[in-house]
Every structure is written in structure tokens, then in C-alpha cells.
Design a protein around this motif. Sequence first.
Motif, PDB file in Angstrom:
ATOM      1  N   ALA A  21      43.173  42.091  40.146  1.00  0.00           N
ATOM      2  CA  ALA A  21      42.949  41.172  39.028  1.00  0.00           C
ATOM      3  C   ALA A  21      41.540  40.602  39.111  1.00  0.00           C
ATOM      4  O   ALA A  21      40.910  40.643  40.168  1.00  0.00           O
ATOM      5  CB  ALA A  21      43.987  40.058  39.060  1.00  0.00           C
ATOM      6  N   HIS A  22      41.087  40.091  37.986  1.00  0.00           N
ATOM      7  CA  HIS A  22      39.721  39.585  37.890  1.00  0.00           C
ATOM      8  C   HIS A  22      39.421  38.566  38.987  1.00  0.00           C
ATOM      9  O   HIS A  22      38.400  38.654  39.662  1.00  0.00           O
ATOM     10  CB  HIS A  22      39.541  38.949  36.507  1.00  0.00           C
ATOM     11  CG  HIS A  22      38.141  38.548  36.227  1.00  0.00           C
ATOM     12  ND1 HIS A  22      37.185  39.450  35.807  1.00  0.00           N
ATOM     13  CD2 HIS A  22      37.510  37.366  36.344  1.00  0.00           C
ATOM     14  CE1 HIS A  22      36.040  38.829  35.659  1.00  0.00           C
ATOM     15  NE2 HIS A  22      36.213  37.553  35.964  1.00  0.00           N
ATOM     16  N   GLU A  23      40.365  37.624  39.180  1.00  0.00           N
ATOM     17  CA  GLU A  23      40.074  36.522  40.111  1.00  0.00           C
ATOM     18  C   GLU A  23      40.139  36.971  41.577  1.00  0.00           C
ATOM     19  O   GLU A  23      39.634  36.297  42.453  1.00  0.00           O
ATOM     20  CB  GLU A  23      40.995  35.322  39.851  1.00  0.00           C
ATOM     21  CG  GLU A  23      42.483  35.631  39.839  1.00  0.00           C
ATOM     22  CD  GLU A  23      42.981  36.008  38.436  1.00  0.00           C
ATOM     23  OE1 GLU A  23      42.140  36.489  37.633  1.00  0.00           O
ATOM     24  OE2 GLU A  23      44.179  35.846  38.171  1.00  0.00           O
ATOM     25  N   ASP A  24      40.767  38.137  41.841  1.00  0.00           N
ATOM     26  CA  ASP A  24      40.837  38.629  43.223  1.00  0.00           C
ATOM     27  C   ASP A  24      39.658  39.519  43.586  1.00  0.00           C
ATOM     28  O   ASP A  24      39.546  39.981  44.714  1.00  0.00           O
ATOM     29  CB  ASP A  24      42.126  39.459  43.433  1.00  0.00           C
ATOM     30  CG  ASP A  24      43.356  38.613  43.216  1.00  0.00           C
ATOM     31  OD1 ASP A  24      43.215  37.367  43.321  1.00  0.00           O
ATOM     32  OD2 ASP A  24      44.417  39.174  42.918  1.00  0.00           O
ATOM     33  N   LYS A  25      38.810  39.737  42.619  1.00  0.00           N
ATOM     34  CA  LYS A  25      37.783  40.760  42.796  1.00  0.00           C
ATOM     35  C   LYS A  25      36.926  40.516  44.034  1.00  0.00           C
ATOM     36  O   LYS A  25      36.783  41.382  44.900  1.00  0.00           O
ATOM     37  CB  LYS A  25      36.906  40.819  41.543  1.00  0.00           C
ATOM     38  CG  LYS A  25      35.847  41.897  41.594  1.00  0.00           C
ATOM     39  CD  LYS A  25      35.090  42.012  40.276  1.00  0.00           C
ATOM     40  CE  LYS A  25      34.205  40.797  40.065  1.00  0.00           C
ATOM     41  NZ  LYS A  25      33.427  40.884  38.815  1.00  0.00           N
ATOM     42  N   ILE A  26      36.397  39.276  44.130  1.00  0.00           N
ATOM     43  CA  ILE A  26      35.463  38.974  45.222  1.00  0.00           C
ATOM     44  C   ILE A  26      36.153  39.126  46.572  1.00  0.00           C
ATOM     45  O   ILE A  26      35.600  39.739  47.505  1.00  0.00           O
ATOM     46  CB  ILE A  26      34.912  37.538  45.065  1.00  0.00           C
ATOM     47  CG1 ILE A  26      34.196  37.400  43.722  1.00  0.00           C
ATOM     48  CG2 ILE A  26      33.971  37.194  46.208  1.00  0.00           C
ATOM     49  CD1 ILE A  26      32.997  38.282  43.568  1.00  0.00           C
ATOM     50  N   ALA A  27      37.395  38.621  46.653  1.00  0.00           N
ATOM     51  CA  ALA A  27      38.134  38.711  47.907  1.00  0.00           C
ATOM     52  C   ALA A  27      38.331  40.164  48.322  1.00  0.00           C
ATOM     53  O   ALA A  27      38.150  40.526  49.495  1.00  0.00           O
ATOM     54  CB  ALA A  27      39.486  38.007  47.768  1.00  0.00           C
ATOM     55  N   ARG A  28      38.650  41.005  47.354  1.00  0.00           N
ATOM     56  CA  ARG A  28      38.892  42.411  47.690  1.00  0.00           C
ATOM     57  C   ARG A  28      37.608  43.103  48.130  1.00  0.00           C
ATOM     58  O   ARG A  28      37.603  43.909  49.050  1.00  0.00           O
ATOM     59  CB  ARG A  28      39.493  43.165  46.496  1.00  0.00           C
ATOM     60  CG  ARG A  28      40.819  42.620  46.026  1.00  0.00           C
ATOM     61  CD  ARG A  28      41.859  42.586  47.158  1.00  0.00           C
ATOM     62  NE  ARG A  28      42.346  43.875  47.538  1.00  0.00           N
ATOM     63  CZ  ARG A  28      43.483  44.401  47.087  1.00  0.00           C
ATOM     64  NH1 ARG A  28      44.252  43.716  46.269  1.00  0.00           N
ATOM     65  NH2 ARG A  28      43.868  45.591  47.479  1.00  0.00           N
ATOM     66  N   ILE A  29      36.535  42.752  47.454  1.00  0.00           N
ATOM     67  CA  ILE A  29      35.266  43.382  47.832  1.00  0.00           C
ATOM     68  C   ILE A  29      34.857  42.925  49.229  1.00  0.00           C
ATOM     69  O   ILE A  29      34.392  43.722  50.056  1.00  0.00           O
ATOM     70  CB  ILE A  29      34.164  43.067  46.800  1.00  0.00           C
ATOM     71  CG1 ILE A  29      34.492  43.768  45.477  1.00  0.00           C
ATOM     72  CG2 ILE A  29      32.799  43.535  47.295  1.00  0.00           C
ATOM     73  CD1 ILE A  29      33.549  43.461  44.361  1.00  0.00           C
ATOM     74  N   ALA A  30      35.101  41.657  49.503  1.00  0.00           N
ATOM     75  CA  ALA A  30      34.792  41.143  50.832  1.00  0.00           C
ATOM     76  C   ALA A  30      35.591  41.899  51.881  1.00  0.00           C
ATOM     77  O   ALA A  30      35.066  42.261  52.944  1.00  0.00           O
ATOM     78  CB  ALA A  30      35.092  39.645  50.881  1.00  0.00           C
ATOM     79  N   ALA A  31      36.860  42.161  51.567  1.00  0.00           N
ATOM     80  CA  ALA A  31      37.705  42.913  52.497  1.00  0.00           C
ATOM     81  C   ALA A  31      37.127  44.297  52.751  1.00  0.00           C
ATOM     82  O   ALA A  31      37.131  44.790  53.881  1.00  0.00           O
ATOM     83  CB  ALA A  31      39.127  43.019  51.943  1.00  0.00           C
ATOM     84  N   VAL A  32      36.626  44.885  51.690  1.00  0.00           N
ATOM     85  CA  VAL A  32      36.055  46.230  51.838  1.00  0.00           C
ATOM     86  C   VAL A  32      34.798  46.175  52.691  1.00  0.00           C
ATOM     87  O   VAL A  32      34.640  46.942  53.639  1.00  0.00           O
ATOM     88  CB  VAL A  32      35.735  46.847  50.461  1.00  0.00           C
ATOM     89  CG1 VAL A  32      34.981  48.161  50.635  1.00  0.00           C
ATOM     90  CG2 VAL A  32      37.009  47.057  49.670  1.00  0.00           C
TER      91      VAL A  32
END
Lengths: 276, 306
Positions: free
Chosen positions: B258-269
Amino acid sequence: MFQRILTVAQQEFRIGLRNRWILLSVVILSAFSMALALLGSAPAGTLDVSRMTITVASLSSLSVYLVPLIALLLAFDAVAGEIERGTLLLIFSSPMTRSEFLIGKAVGHICVLLLALTLGYGSTAMMLAATGGGDTSGFIDFARLIGTSAILGFAFLSLGYIVSSLVRQVTTAAAMAIGIWLVLIVLYDLALLGALVADSEGFFASSVFPFALLANPADAFRLFNLSALDANAMVGGMAGVAESLPFPPIAALASIFAFAGVAMSGAILLLKRVSP
Amino acid sequence: MNNTVLRAENVRMTFDGRDAVKDLSFELGSAERVALLGHNGAGKTTFFKMSLGFLTPTDGRIEVLGAEPGSDKARASTAFLPESVAFQRTLTGVEVLKYYAKLKGEDAKKAIGLLERVGLAEAGRRRVGTYSKGMRQRLGLAQALIGTPKLVLLDEPTSGLDPISRQNFYDLVTEISGNGATVLLSSHALTEMEARTDRILIMSKGKLVANDTLDHLRTAARLPIRLKVKSKEEPAEQLANRLGGTPVNCRSVEIMCAHEDKIARIAAVTSLGAMIEDIDVHLPTLDDVYKHFSEKADLEDSAGEV
């Protein structure tokens, strides 16, 4: 307002030049009129009328066929064609009104017709003058022929605008224009002739027939031009009719004008209802 | 000063008992670039014709600069480019442009300068019959720029244009709005205008189903963002285990978020550091957003009918 009418008229005239409509009309008119002048003025010597005058008599009959045809072919595209090309949407989204548009078209088309007639018939007049058949009254006859042909053309241009505003497809408008020509120029006269033969002395011949001629601009045109010629008596055909008419020949000219005016107003009214 | 250039209020248009346009309400401010999207038959052209006064709405009203559509005042400041316009083939570009300039009561000589602006300076003397489709469309746009229109309506101006011509076309649209004109253009070619419009209206079956900026529409649609992660050596399955998501080939994983999870997911990557060779972020395209909104309207429609 005049600026916009003039603009449309100029553009129509330019298109007429560009797509060779004028050229084609000139070629047809001059070819037919030269042929008539060369072949048809033979009786002039024996009848003691000028070759020009007698040629104009033949050319009036030619005009009756060709001028309405040329006018209808110029006019059928006026509205339906612009709808099909999408340009009518553009034109009417500018401050131009419907009547300005159609009047502009008519002015342009009449100029196209006048140029074609002047060049086509004028070349024949020049040829006759060059071969020794010219005289002042003959030139006046030619000028009258060209002028009244343009008025006849206006009447049929207006009919063309009516069909063009009635239908949205150019091809339908073209078919209807040809239909109008066939009915008013060919069938109308045949019907009158038939009725006249069936009832040559009665009510029809005396009271209906003259007005039936008046009602059709093509017949009114022939009537006016033949009765205006000095050679009337010798030309025959309509001559007998012209003398026994219950109205003066000028009424025939007025009738063409009236017909054109009514048809043009009708076309404008129809155009006002068209959604481009 | 009233800032509204075009206002539609509860507009409904009925043809033979069928609603071509219904409940249409929106406003356009000055110098806005707005795209009107919809599939064929969604009512876009009908709306344009009503805005020009060629059709009268069955219900509701439209105002152009506070005036009735089709009135002298409205027509004097509105320019229009119809969907498919075919200028007289035998006339030159210059002659066509001069003609429309005179009809609009503008200086014909000045209008010729517009040919240069649309890149037809050279071709202006040639007949329209020799023009390519893109050139004819640009001539149409030049026609719409004559004078200083406050409202420019363009009905599918880019249909059938190649990508380069399309780019040039949008450059011109940006220029027009830069000069203070409001531009409303319709299209069903969707992705091309992402960065080119300030606001997007979506029509479906005659109804307005969306009216917002692309960013807001994206958020409202809550369409997932697609991250495509490519590993250096590790097999995709392993990567998928650590990040979530599904392997798409032996070394790449696709993650929807989702849009709001984007940064968190990218950080995880990125925390995986050296394992990752590349990462692609796919935002939902305008096509996706458009599809979302028109399908939503379809669903509501069929729900209403039951």
C-alpha cells in the motif's frame, strides 16, 4: 458582420478556383455555347435578326439546363460537407451566425457562377463579334443573359442549401440535388406539356399554365429572356406564349427573385436548427 | 473577479430517452489544465457540444465565463478543436488559418505567426491535402490558439498522433495555459498525460466518477505499489522468504504494498544491502487508476439496477 460574410465568400471563391470548379464550368458553358452559336445561328441570314441575338435565344435554353445543374452541384456540399469534415463545429464556435455563414456561401457561389458565365458566354460573344456578327443590342442581350442566369443560379443554389441543411450526409445531399434538377428542369416541363396537349383550349391552358411557368424559376427564366429579345416573334417556341400571358414578362423575373428569396430564407431557417 | 471559467451544474442530457450525460457538476478555474477521460461514448463530445451551445442540456446548466454557452460573450473567448476535423484539402495551411482568424475577428497576419509555434512555418504554403495526420492536428491547434481564448476545448487532440508529435502537442498545451488560458482536453489515451495535467476528470457512462489531481486519485484508489527486487546471487525463493512477495523468475521478486507502507518496504529491501542488485518501483499508472474508477462506477451502476 460584413467582414465575416466577405470572408466566407472569398474562401468559397478561392475553393472554386482551386478545385477547378470554375474551370470546368467555363469549359462546359463555352463548348456548348460555341457549338450553338456556330450551328444554331444559321437561320439569322434568312430571318434578318442579328446572329448574336439569335444565339442568345438558343443560349437561354442552354442556361435552363446547365445553370441549375452547376448551381446545385456547387451548393449541395455547403452544409452537409462541412458537417462531415467537422469544420462546421469550428465555424459556429466562432462568433459567426448561421445566416452570415449561408449568405457568405451564396455570395461566393454566385461570384463563381458569374465568372464562369461571363467567361463561358463571353467567349462566344467575342467570337461572334470577331466574325462580324456583333452589334450593340446583341451585347446587351448577352449581358442580360449572363445577369439573369446568375439570378436563376441563385434560386437553385438556395434549393441546394436546403437539401444540404436537411441531411447530414454529403452523398444523400448530392442525390437529392440531382433529383431536384430532374424534377424541376426535365419532368416539370414534360408534365406541363402533357397537360397542355390533353387540354389545349380549356381552363388549364388559359388560367393554370401561365402561372405554372411562373412558379418554376427555370421556366420563368426562359419566359423572361425570350420575351425580352427583339427576335421574339422569329424564335418561336415560347414566343406565342409570351404574348398571350396574363402578366408582363417582368413578372417572370420578379418571380425568380421571389423564389430565390423564399428558398434562401428557408435554407437559413433550416440551418438554424442544424446541430453541427 | 470571478475565477470560474467553466461551470457545469447538475447537467443532464438525454437522447431518445437514454441519458448521455447525467448529474455532471464541476468547475474549471483560470489557467488550469484539465483532462477529461472516458471511453468512447462516455459523453465527452456531448459535453463539449453543450459547452459550445450546440446542444442544450435537458436539465441543469453550463456557464462559460458566467455567460450562456453559445452566447456572443462565450464564443468570443472560447476556442475549440473538434475530434476529427478535415480542412479543405485544396487550400494551404496559411489560407485555412487566415480564414478562421477573420471569422473570429482577429488579425489574420498575426495568426500566421501561430504556424511557427506549432512547427508548420515551412509547410504553411503547401496544401493541406499534402499534410500528415500530425500536421493537420497541429494546424487545428494553431486555429484554436487564434486570438487570446480564455477557454480552450480540445476533443481528443492526440488520437492518432505518434509519441513525438504527442509530446510536442502537450508542450504547446502547457504553453497555452502558461499564457492564462484554461485548457480542457479529452482523451482515452491515458498514460501519456500523467505529468501534463493539473486535474483529471473521469467520465463513465455519462457520469462524472472522479475529479481530482492524479496524486489524490492515486491515493483514493488505494491501488498497490509494485516493487520489483532483483537479487545478485541468491535465488528468488530465498529473497521472497525474507521480504514477502512472490518470485517472478529465478532472481526477481515482486512485492505489492500500500502507498503508506512504501517507505517501510523499501527500507526493508535496502537493509539487505549487498544482496540486492536492483530495485524498481512501479507506481500505479493512470491506466490503472482510470480502470479502477470506471469499474467502480460500473459496479455501483449494476448495484443500483438490481
